[in-house]
Design a protein around this motif. Structure first.
Motif, PDB file in Angstrom:
ATOM      1  N   VAL A 131      -7.766  -2.379  -2.530  1.00 53.14           N
ATOM      2  CA  VAL A 131      -8.173  -1.940  -1.206  1.00 53.14           C
ATOM      3  C   VAL A 131      -8.850  -3.093  -0.473  1.00 53.14           C
ATOM      4  CG1 VAL A 131      -9.505  -0.278   0.121  1.00 53.14           C
ATOM      5  CG2 VAL A 131      -8.496   0.401  -2.066  1.00 53.14           C
ATOM      6  N   ALA A 132      -8.405  -3.336   0.761  1.00 60.22           N
ATOM      7  CA  ALA A 132      -8.942  -4.443   1.555  1.00 60.22           C
ATOM      8  C   ALA A 132      -9.955  -3.943   2.567  1.00 60.22           C
ATOM      9  CB  ALA A 132      -7.806  -5.156   2.268  1.00 60.22           C
ATOM     10  N   SER A 133     -10.854  -4.848   2.951  1.00 55.94           N
ATOM     11  CA  SER A 133     -11.987  -4.461   3.812  1.00 55.94           C
ATOM     12  C   SER A 133     -11.744  -4.713   5.289  1.00 55.94           C
ATOM     13  CB  SER A 133     -13.238  -5.231   3.374  1.00 55.94           C
ATOM     14  OG  SER A 133     -13.036  -6.627   3.530  1.00 55.94           O
ATOM     15  N   VAL A 134     -10.527  -5.063   5.684  1.00 56.98           N
ATOM     16  CA  VAL A 134     -10.277  -5.395   7.082  1.00 56.98           C
ATOM     17  C   VAL A 134      -9.281  -4.447   7.703  1.00 56.98           C
ATOM     18  CG1 VAL A 134     -10.826  -7.834   6.866  1.00 56.98           C
ATOM     19  CG2 VAL A 134      -8.495  -7.052   6.439  1.00 56.98           C
ATOM     20  N   SER A 135      -9.402  -4.290   9.023  1.00 62.95           N
ATOM     21  CA  SER A 135      -8.467  -3.415   9.725  1.00 62.95           C
ATOM     22  C   SER A 135      -7.157  -4.129  10.046  1.00 62.95           C
ATOM     23  CB  SER A 135      -9.111  -2.926  11.025  1.00 62.95           C
ATOM     24  OG  SER A 135      -9.441  -4.040  11.847  1.00 62.95           O
ATOM     25  N   THR A 136      -7.145  -5.461   9.897  1.00 63.10           N
ATOM     26  CA  THR A 136      -5.931  -6.238  10.173  1.00 63.10           C
ATOM     27  C   THR A 136      -5.142  -6.479   8.898  1.00 63.10           C
ATOM     28  OG1 THR A 136      -7.219  -8.270   9.931  1.00 63.10           O
ATOM     29  CG2 THR A 136      -6.923  -7.394  12.167  1.00 63.10           C
ATOM     30  N   PHE A 137      -5.189  -5.541   7.989  1.00 62.14           N
ATOM     31  CA  PHE A 137      -4.592  -5.696   6.670  1.00 62.14           C
ATOM     32  C   PHE A 137      -3.112  -6.026   6.734  1.00 62.14           C
ATOM     33  CE2 PHE A 137      -4.322  -5.494   2.282  1.00 62.14           C
ATOM     34  CZ  PHE A 137      -3.457  -4.508   1.827  1.00 62.14           C
ATOM     35  N   GLY A 138      -2.470  -5.540   7.781  1.00 60.39           N
ATOM     36  CA  GLY A 138      -1.045  -5.793   7.919  1.00 60.39           C
ATOM     37  C   GLY A 138      -0.684  -7.252   8.073  1.00 60.39           C
ATOM     38  N   TYR A 139      -1.665  -8.096   8.406  1.00 64.09           N
ATOM     39  CA  TYR A 139      -1.411  -9.521   8.588  1.00 64.09           C
ATOM     40  C   TYR A 139      -1.643 -10.326   7.317  1.00 64.09           C
ATOM     41  CZ  TYR A 139      -1.050  -8.636  13.569  1.00 64.09           C
ATOM     42  OH  TYR A 139      -0.655  -8.187  14.794  1.00 64.09           O
ATOM     43  N   TYR A 140      -1.738  -9.661   6.194  1.00 67.08           N
ATOM     44  CA  TYR A 140      -1.983 -10.355   4.930  1.00 67.08           C
ATOM     45  C   TYR A 140      -0.812 -10.164   3.975  1.00 67.08           C
ATOM     46  CZ  TYR A 140      -6.851 -11.147   6.220  1.00 67.08           C
ATOM     47  OH  TYR A 140      -7.995 -11.571   6.843  1.00 67.08           O
ATOM     48  N   VAL A 141      -0.415 -11.255   3.355  1.00 63.10           N
ATOM     49  CA  VAL A 141       0.479 -11.201   2.200  1.00 63.10           C
ATOM     50  C   VAL A 141      -0.396 -10.927   0.979  1.00 63.10           C
ATOM     51  CG1 VAL A 141       1.989 -12.572   0.703  1.00 63.10           C
ATOM     52  CG2 VAL A 141       2.168 -12.765   3.205  1.00 63.10           C
ATOM     53  N   ILE A 142       0.059 -10.025   0.128  1.00 61.00           N
ATOM     54  CA  ILE A 142      -0.709  -9.654  -1.063  1.00 61.00           C
ATOM     55  C   ILE A 142       0.082  -9.998  -2.312  1.00 61.00           C
ATOM     56  CG2 ILE A 142      -1.837  -7.780  -2.300  1.00 61.00           C
ATOM     57  CD1 ILE A 142      -3.103  -8.389   0.406  1.00 61.00           C
ATOM     58  N   GLY A 143      -0.620 -10.581  -3.260  1.00 59.87           N
ATOM     59  CA  GLY A 143      -0.017 -10.877  -4.552  1.00 59.87           C
ATOM     60  C   GLY A 143      -0.812 -10.244  -5.675  1.00 59.87           C
ATOM     61  N   TRP A 144      -0.121  -9.893  -6.732  1.00 56.48           N
ATOM     62  CA  TRP A 144      -0.764  -9.458  -7.980  1.00 56.48           C
ATOM     63  C   TRP A 144      -0.552 -10.561  -9.008  1.00 56.48           C
ATOM     64  CZ3 TRP A 144      -4.032  -5.555  -8.802  1.00 56.48           C
ATOM     65  CH2 TRP A 144      -4.046  -4.482  -7.914  1.00 56.48           C
ATOM     66  N   PHE A 145      -1.622 -10.950  -9.666  1.00 56.15           N
ATOM     67  CA  PHE A 145      -1.604 -12.006 -10.665  1.00 56.15           C
ATOM     68  C   PHE A 145      -2.161 -11.454 -11.975  1.00 56.15           C
ATOM     69  CE2 PHE A 145      -0.870 -15.776  -7.977  1.00 56.15           C
ATOM     70  CZ  PHE A 145      -1.047 -15.210  -6.726  1.00 56.15           C
ATOM     71  N   ARG A 146      -1.865 -12.157 -13.044  1.00 48.50           N
ATOM     72  CA  ARG A 146      -2.475 -11.794 -14.313  1.00 48.50           C
ATOM     73  C   ARG A 146      -2.736 -13.058 -15.132  1.00 48.50           C
ATOM     74  NH1 ARG A 146       2.570  -8.738 -17.417  1.00 48.50           N
ATOM     75  NH2 ARG A 146       3.821 -10.619 -17.859  1.00 48.50           N
ATOM     76  N   GLN A 147      -3.724 -12.936 -15.994  1.00 46.31           N
ATOM     77  CA  GLN A 147      -4.053 -14.038 -16.884  1.00 46.31           C
ATOM     78  C   GLN A 147      -4.442 -13.480 -18.239  1.00 46.31           C
ATOM     79  OE1 GLN A 147      -7.061 -16.794 -15.484  1.00 46.31           O
ATOM     80  NE2 GLN A 147      -6.246 -18.409 -16.800  1.00 46.31           N
ATOM     81  N   ALA A 148      -3.686 -13.883 -19.246  1.00 45.78           N
ATOM     82  CA  ALA A 148      -3.979 -13.498 -20.614  1.00 45.78           C
ATOM     83  C   ALA A 148      -4.741 -14.639 -21.298  1.00 45.78           C
ATOM     84  CB  ALA A 148      -2.685 -13.206 -21.360  1.00 45.78           C
TER      85      ALA A 148
END
Length: 128
Positions: free
Chosen positions: A23-40
């Motif tokens: 969940v993002a804290s901004v109302s302009t969320f549509g202008y962000y690319v989102i990635g999911w990362f992982r680290q083992a």
């Protein structure tokens, strides 16, 4: 500064499912690319999936998770989801969501290599 709050990690048996939320804290969320990362432990951080800005028409998946993970976004809720199915022990890692702001709406997400804002990370453990 954008804040990202993650939820949905935990312990699951092999073959099970989990849904991660970011969940993002901004109302302009549509202008962000989102990635999911992982680290083992002992491994470098890797991007497992990403979704483009605005309507999220472009998605991308790392080969190990193709066909098992699905990324989606709900702009009114400022949330990106990562649905993980058929989980395997090798999926065990700390998972992070990350964001990068863009003015190029809809540009394919895999072109973005540097992310500016990160969530707190949550452990996902796949074990019997």
């Amino acid at each position: 500064q954008l804040q990202l709050v993650e939820s949905g990690g935990g312990l699951v048996q092999p073959g099970g499912s989990l849904r991660r939320s970011c969940v993002a804290s901004v109302s302009t969320f549509g202008y962000y690319v989102i990635g999911w990362f992982r680290q083992a432990p002992g491994n470098e951080r890797e991007r497992v999936s990403c979704i483009s800005s605005y309507s999220g028409g472009s998605t991308n998946y790392a080969d190990p998770v193709k066909g098992r993970f699905t990324i989606s976004r709900d702009i009114p809720k400022n949330t990106v989801y990562l649905q993980m199915k058929d989980l395997k022990p090798e999926d065990t890692a700390v998972y992070y969501c990350a964001a990068v702001e863009t003015s190029l709406l809809g540009r394919r997400c895999e072109y973005y290599q540097k992310y500016d804002d990160w969530g707190q990370g949550t452990q996902v453990t796949v074990s019997s």
